[in-house]
Design a protein around this motif. Structure first.
Motif, short mmCIF file in Angstrom:
data_model
loop_
_atom_site.label_atom_id
_atom_site.label_comp_id
_atom_site.label_asym_id
_atom_site.label_seq_id
_atom_site.Cartn_x
_atom_site.Cartn_y
_atom_site.Cartn_z
N PHE A 16 -29.69 71.59 29.27
CA PHE A 16 -29.95 71.31 27.92
C PHE A 16 -29.72 69.86 28.13
O PHE A 16 -30.35 69.10 27.01
N LEU A 17 -28.64 69.13 28.60
CA LEU A 17 -28.53 67.71 28.64
C LEU A 17 -29.68 66.79 28.89
O LEU A 17 -30.08 65.69 28.51
N ASN B 7 -32.91 67.76 29.01
CA ASN B 7 -33.81 67.99 28.28
C ASN B 7 -33.89 67.01 26.82
O ASN B 7 -34.91 66.70 26.26
N GLU B 8 -32.40 67.00 26.52
CA GLU B 8 -32.01 66.56 25.37
C GLU B 8 -31.90 65.03 25.23
O GLU B 8 -32.31 64.23 24.48
N LEU B 9 -31.21 64.67 26.30
CA LEU B 9 -30.87 63.11 26.65
C LEU B 9 -31.57 62.42 27.51
O LEU B 9 -31.30 61.13 27.71
#
Length: 430
Positions: free
Chosen positions: A161-162, A164-166
């Motif tokens: 998630f990190l 992909n998002e950041l």
């Protein structure tokens, strides 16, 4: 003779704090495979560069472990965990800024490797073993390993998630902040001034509670007299210890190869990237069950026999994974089964070392056998990237994992859990 006894920290506090330190440490480490492709693509590198840095991380971790274990035995596990947490957080932060292979090797390889040596199995298990009575040690190590495995489950979807998002760089910065929590968990375990007990003058009376456990927890005269180099020499001359180390080499080879290269192997085969993350998360989830069962059964059955079974089952599982058609569901089934067999070797191996050499130098001797695990990890992680770049396939390394499973199962089976003689090497094989 004297024994330093500290009653300021309860055994349960040692168990829970140590377990959650491993949750963070192992959880972050387990997510590194997710960074192989984004870091390599961003810097226009081949896969060998990232694979080499993670392999170096495991080699540094392993080589440093006996000495870090000795520091924990002498200065205290809490101080060692705090220093390890600082190096771990620093390494992750610097890893987020890498733009050259040398910086990647320094941050991901050397600094994180040193950080892991102070925040994982040998140091934590040494602290837990000394805090627990002998009859509860195997179960306590299984519980702490199971909670450590929780991090391997939780950090995988979180890490993806990190990323992909950041982006991969900011994701590593966030992970470095999480690693700082290790310091807070280790701080309550810092020992206050130890109370001196004169062993020669204060034998236990018949009314002493838990007399048998108390006497078993005290180091033997030989154990008290042996220094670092004498203990290391005794272990390296002990046939069963060498055989145990060979099996652990295989464990490290397989674990790091799968951790680092499985996501890329699946993407190369047309399986979505999310399946790689989910597979590693499933390994962590089912490792909770495997570690708990290993701790439970390790107190009831012969530990080397259980180790042989684990290595043999790994070989069969990997062979089936390679031979059968590859689908998302076959990947998840492989990951779940492999998770049960993943780090269940750790409490069994450490428990066998404890049975042979006692607990006084357990962090150091556990670190010594773990060094062989990490040498195997270095070879497995680096060789996976090297052979892929050379052949365009991971097939050769998968089959090497199968062959090594057979060797590990064979060398562990004859080991006996007997106390080592202080002045002569024992041959523990039947």
């Amino acid at each position: 003779m004297h024994l330093n006894s500290n009653k300021s920290v309860s055994p349960l506090t040692v168990l829970w704090c140590g377990a959650f330190i491993m949750t963070i440490s192992l959880g972050i480490r387990h997510s590194f495979g997710l960074f192989l492709q984004p870091v390599s693509l961003s810097n226009e590198w081949g896969r060998e560069i990232f694979a080499f840095s993670i392999a170096m991380q495991n080699l540094v971790w392993g080589v440093a472990q006996p000495f870090v274990g000795r520091m924990a035995d002498r200065l205290g596990s809490a101080i060692t965990m705090i220093l390890g947490g600082v190096l771990y957080a620093l390494g992750l932060f610097l890893m987020s800024t890498v733009d050259s292979p040398g910086m990647l090797t320094l941050s991901a390889g050397i600094l994180i490797g040193l950080g892991l040596s102070g925040t994982t199995f040998p140091v934590v298990f040494g602290a837990v073993s000394r805090a627990m009575p002998p009859e509860k040690r195997s179960m306590a190590m299984g519980i702490s390993m199971a909670l450590g495995s929780l991090g391997q489950f939780a950090f995988l979807p979180g890490g993806l998630f990190l990323i992909n998002e950041l982006g991969w760089s900011s994701a590593l910065t966030v992970l470095s902040c999480i690693a700082v929590v290790i310091l807070a968990l280790a701080w309550p375990l810092v020992e206050k001034k130890a109370k001196t007990v004169l062993l020669d003058e204060t034998p236990c009376s018949a009314e002493c509670p838990n007399t048998a456990s108390h006497h078993e927890t005290l180091p033997t005269p030989a154990e008290k007299e042996m220094g670092m180099w004498a203990s290391l020499a005794q272990a390296m001359q002990h046939k069963a210890f060498i055989m145990l180390s060979v099996g652990y080499f295989v464990c490290g080879f397989q674990i790091l190869f799968i951790s680092v290269h499985l996501p890329s192997y699946l993407q190369d085969s047309g399986i979505p990237a999310s399946a790689g993350s989910n597979a590693l998360a499933l390994i962590g989830l089912f490792n909770i069950l495997g570690s708990y069962l290993a701790g439970l059964w390790g107190g009831q059955f012969r530990k080397p026999m259980l180790l042989s079974g684990i290595y043999g089952l790994r070989g069969l599982l990997i062979a089936a994974f390679v031979l059968l058609p590859l689908t998302t569901w076959s990947v998840y089934l492989f990951a779940a089964c492999m998770g049960v067999l993943w780090l269940s070797t750790v409490p069994l191996t450490t428990g066998t070392v404890s049975a042979m050499f006692g607990v006084k130098n357990l962090s150091m001797l556990g670190g010594l056998v773990f060094m062989f695990h990490q040498i195997g990890a270095f070879v497995g992680g680096w060789l996976g990237g090297l052979l892929f770049d050379a052949t365009g396939s991971y097939q050769l390394v998968w089959w090497l994992c199968v062959a090594l499973s057979v060797i590990a199962a064979a060398v562990n089976w004859p080991i006996e859990e007997k106390s080592a003689q202080a002045n002569e090497p024992a041959t523990q094989a039947a």
